[in-house]
Scaffold this active site. Structure first.
Site, short mmCIF file in Angstrom:
data_model
loop_
_atom_site.label_atom_id
_atom_site.label_comp_id
_atom_site.label_asym_id
_atom_site.label_seq_id
_atom_site.Cartn_x
_atom_site.Cartn_y
_atom_site.Cartn_z
N CYS A 16 56.31 44.53 37.06
CA CYS A 16 55.45 45.71 37.15
C CYS A 16 54.27 45.55 36.19
CB CYS A 16 56.22 46.99 36.82
SG CYS A 16 56.81 47.05 35.12
N ASP A 511 15.00 35.54 48.65
CA ASP A 511 13.96 34.54 48.42
C ASP A 511 13.44 34.15 49.80
OD1 ASP A 511 12.46 32.52 47.00
OD2 ASP A 511 13.83 31.07 47.91
#
Length: 825
Positions: A16, A511
């Site tokens: 856990c 770009d």
């Protein structure tokens, strides 16, 4: 200077989120460890450390002290590029270690060798050019020990082997638990089964005790071991809740069976809960079994990638063809590949031609032509011809190995949103214990007509229904599935943080050159003068330009080939620097070049100079073609957008994102490309070094920005952006500047990557909501909050079933990502 190496430890035994915090804190407490991040779903701990202060053996020992097991370690790519780790069999003492170390250090090219007796591994630090694995193998054998393979390069996965062993154990114990629980239930409900009525009750109770004991202490042994480990560390976790809950029911029932007078004296009618104790253990074990199975599916992408590794290679040594294990291939080996075979490792073709299916690497299904000098990559599929190539990268250096490493690191990373769950988990179990104790006190001391057994059952129900596992699994399982799906589609995401950032994006900046456009000029217009046809203009231009190496010339030649134009012979060719070229074509003097060349030679334009001006306004470059003293046509060229550019921009806009373009081109050219692909915001005349500043300006305006570039001159901007996306990276996957690397040069991968992050984050939020909602609702019900209104109390058996299903539901919801993604690709 601080040396920062990275290692990944495969940790077993965590159950856990509390376990995760315990391991993290333990590793961070070691001298020389700079940072540690533990992922519950992948069961991996990634540790950044200084190897001059602390080693992996110390980390392994620390994890063991905390109560867990390390079943293997993996160095990061940068750290392992000159390190090779091998497994050695037959060592029994420190003298063996010393003997193997000295033998390995004697090998040419080996700088250092470190042997670990506990792990039976030898780590060899060596120069880039060294004698290789074959020499290590023979040296170890000559020293009297056994070479067991190279770590990280063999097909066997120790972590997967450990998982399979765990699954086998869980199945066995669950099956035993089911059989015994059914028998215990029948014995507990003796009055329901007439054939059991003849057995005296005291004998039946003793039989139930005998049947329940192995269920609690053998079938449920993992919970007790986990609880003891936690207790040694003075903490609590999920195992503590289950162990205390089941043990409470078991001890109460045992006491009732063998000392009934204790309760009779208190005026309590004793009732046993052996069936509850057995079913609690069995049902929660079922949850662990289902969880282990579904967690295995979340790492499916890694398994598929690992499954692509070929097992053997056909090597040509001393003129002979030999099939050898892939682990024995060394750099420089000549390898023969026939049609239908997988390519064993990365290399360069030295002879032969073929087409290769590289879809496993790029996601692109069209085979790629290969000839002498072409690069080939491990695990890609040779389709048509045979060829021989030279191995240039082997083992952990190959593109496939690097992709696997990147995906493993991504799956082992934590999303920032997980920190909320981690904080809750750190106090969750103590709070649940407090609520359980308070529940017992209320039901035994405060309510009218208190009954001990009822107070005990409510106490057990609170402990059993609480599920920190669901909180611990909510984020990492979704990250595992999301990053795995990305890898299968050619989208490499660096980790949970990149996923979380990507879903918050507001602006995408592209770009221009090489990203939105093809990055090379193409012929867009051919404008002939009156009385001349396009084909004649192209023929004359191509005949002259065929001799030139200029990119514009090559584009004209390529266009003429597409149009099947036949070149004419050229005499007296002369290149005119900065202007163009001249020559004789079919005994006619021909000039091909710019407007300055035409003016210098006094050639008439016949109105085409105005047309060239209009083309320039569209961002195009014009080449004039002149013959016999007059311009016969003009050819326009431009770096044209990629086929998918307009579709990609439209898709991103439909997703509610702003789209911008950044380029060093002039305003007119940039605006033309922007209009063509549908981008309104154009940042023109920006030098490569200033792109990062433009990204910062957008961020200062409040935008969350992704920068999409080719990853070469865009590195500063990619790093500055909230998310850097490197597109068309091919096999250069180790791109430090980008958060997301798109292997395929396809702009449609950009919205796909962002959509994947949206879907993954949606699933993470659903998981966290369910985990918190389940516990917020379940714990009060188990405590008996509904009893005053509806007379409802929760049986611990139902609480165990709910707890088992809660973590399974979280993992299953994460796996739902696969179906969602499949519908879109």
């Amino acid at each position: 200077m601080k040396s920062n190496h990275k290692v990944t430890l495969n940790v077993r035994g965590m159950t856990c989120a509390t376990c995760v915090l315990r391991v993290e804190d333990g590793l961070k407490g070691l001298d020389g460890v700079h940072n540690a991040s533990v992922n519950f779903a992948t069961e991996k701990a990634t540790v950044e450390y200084d190897p001059s202060i602390v080693g992996t053996d110390v980390m392994t020992e620390k994890v063991k002290d905390i109560g867990y097991e390390v079943v293997g370690t993996t160095q990061d790519i940068a750290d392992s590029s000159r390190k090779t780790t091998v497994s050695v069999g037959g060592m029994t003492c420190a003298a063996c270690v010393r003997r193997v170390e000295l033998a390995l250090k004697s090998i040419d090219g080996v700088e250092d060798a470190s042997v670990n007796l506990a792990t039976a591994r030898a780590t060899i630090t060596h120069a880039p050019s060294w004698d290789g694995i074959e020499t290590i193998k023979s040296v170890i054998a000559d020293t009297g020990y056994e070479f067991l393979g190279v770590l990280g390069e063999t097909l066997e996965d120790p972590v997967e082997a450990a998982r399979q062993r765990e699954l086998k154990e869980l199945k066995l114990k669950f099956n035993v638990g089911v059989v015994l629980s059914i028998l215990i239930f029948m014995g507990s409900m003796q009055h329901w089964f007439p054939f059991l009525m003849r057995i005296p009750r005291h004998i039946m109770l003793a039989a139930l005790f005998v049947l329940t004991t192995p269920v609690v202490f053998w079938v449920g042994s993992r919970f007790f071991r986990g609880a003891i480990k936690a207790a040694k560390q003075k903490t609590t976790d999920m195992n503590t809740l289950v162990a205390v809950g089941a043990l409470s029911a078991y001890l109460y029932s045992t006491l009732t069976t063998f000392r009934p007078q204790f309760f009779a004296g208190s005026g309590i009618t004793p009732h046993v809960y052996f069936d509850g104790a057995a079913m609690i253990i069995t049902l929660i074990l079922l949850g662990r079994l289902l969880e282990a199975k579904t967690k295995g599916k979340t790492s499916m992408a890694i398994k598929r990638l690992m499954g692509l590794k070929p097992k053997t290679a056909r090597v040509i040594r001393d003129g002979k063809e030999t099939d050898i294990p892939i682990e024995n291939v060394v750099k420089g080996d000549l390898i023969l590949v026939r049609p239908g075979e997988k390519i064993p490792t990365d290399g360069v073709v030295v002879s032969g031609t073929s087409s290769v299916d590289e879809s496993m690497l790029t996601g692109e299904s069209i085979p790629v032509a290969k000839e002498k000098g072409s690069e080939v990559f491990a695990a890609t599929l040779n389709k048509s011809g045979s060829f021989t190539f030279e191995a240039t990268k082997v083992g952990a250096e190959t593109a496939l190995a690097q992709i696997i490493k990147l995906v493993e690191e991504a799956q082992g990373s934590k999303a920032p949103i997980q920190r909320v769950a981690d904080k809750v988990a750190s106090i969750f179990v103590p709070v649940v214990f407090a609520i359980a104790v308070l529940t017992f006190i209320i039901w035994y001391f405060i309510v009218p007509e208190p009954i001990f057994s009822r107070a005990l059952l409510n106490f057990v129900s609170v402990l059993i229904i609480a599920c920190p596992c669901a909180m611990g699994l909510a984020t990492p399982t979704a990250v595992m599935v999301g990053t795995g799906l990305g890898a299968e589609s050619g989208i490499l995401i660096k980790g949970g943080e990149s996923l979380e950032k990507a879903h918050k994006l507001t602006t995408i900046v592209f770009d221009k050159t090489g990203t939105l456009t093809r990055g090379e000029p193409e012929v867009t217009d051919i404008v002939p003068t009156e009385g001349v046809v396009e084909k004649d203009v192209l023929e004359i231009a191509a005949s002259i330009e065929a001799v030139s190496e200029h990119p514009l010339a090559q584009a004209i030649v390529e266009k003429s080939r597409e149009e099947h134009v036949v070149f004419s012979a050229v005499d007296n060719f002369e290149a005119l620097s900065g202007l163009g070229a001249r020559g004789l074509v079919n005994d006619r003097e021909v000039f091909v070049g710019n407007q300055r060349l035409m003016g210098k030679e006094g050639i008439e334009f016949h109105g085409l100079d105005q047309r060239a001006k209009a083309l320039a306004n569209e961002g195009k470059t014009s080449i004039f073609v002149a013959s016999n003293g007059r311009v016969i046509g003009v050819i326009a060229l431009s770096d044209v957008p990629k086929d998918s550019a307009r579709e990609t921009v439209a898709t991103l806009k439909n997703m509610g994102l702003n789209v911008a373009m950044i380029t060093g081109d002039n305003e007119k050219t940039a605006r033309t490309i922007g209009d063509t692909v549908g981008i309104d915001k154009v940042l023109a005349e920006v030098l490569p070094g200033d792109k990062a500043s433009e990204i910062r300006s957008l961020q200062e305006e409040g935008y969350i920005v992704a920068m999409v570039g080719d990853g070469i001159n865009d590195a500063p901007a990619l790093t500055t952006a909230d998310i850097g996306i490197a597109i068309g990276a091919g096999t250069d996957v180790a791109m430090e500047a980008s958060d997301i690397t798109l292997i395929r040069d396809d702009l449609r991968s950009v919205p796909a990557a962002i959509r994947l992050s949206f879907q993954t984050m949606r699933v993470i939020k659903q998981n966290l909501f369910w985990a918190f909602f389940y516990n917020s609702l379940g714990i009060p019900i188990a405590a008996g909050i509904l009893y005053p209104f509806f007379g409802i109390l929760l049986n611990p058996v139902f609480a165990a079933a709910a707890m088992a299903m809660s973590s399974v539901s979280v993992v299953s919801n994460s796996l739902r990502l696969r179906r969602m993604w499949a519908r879109q690709v």
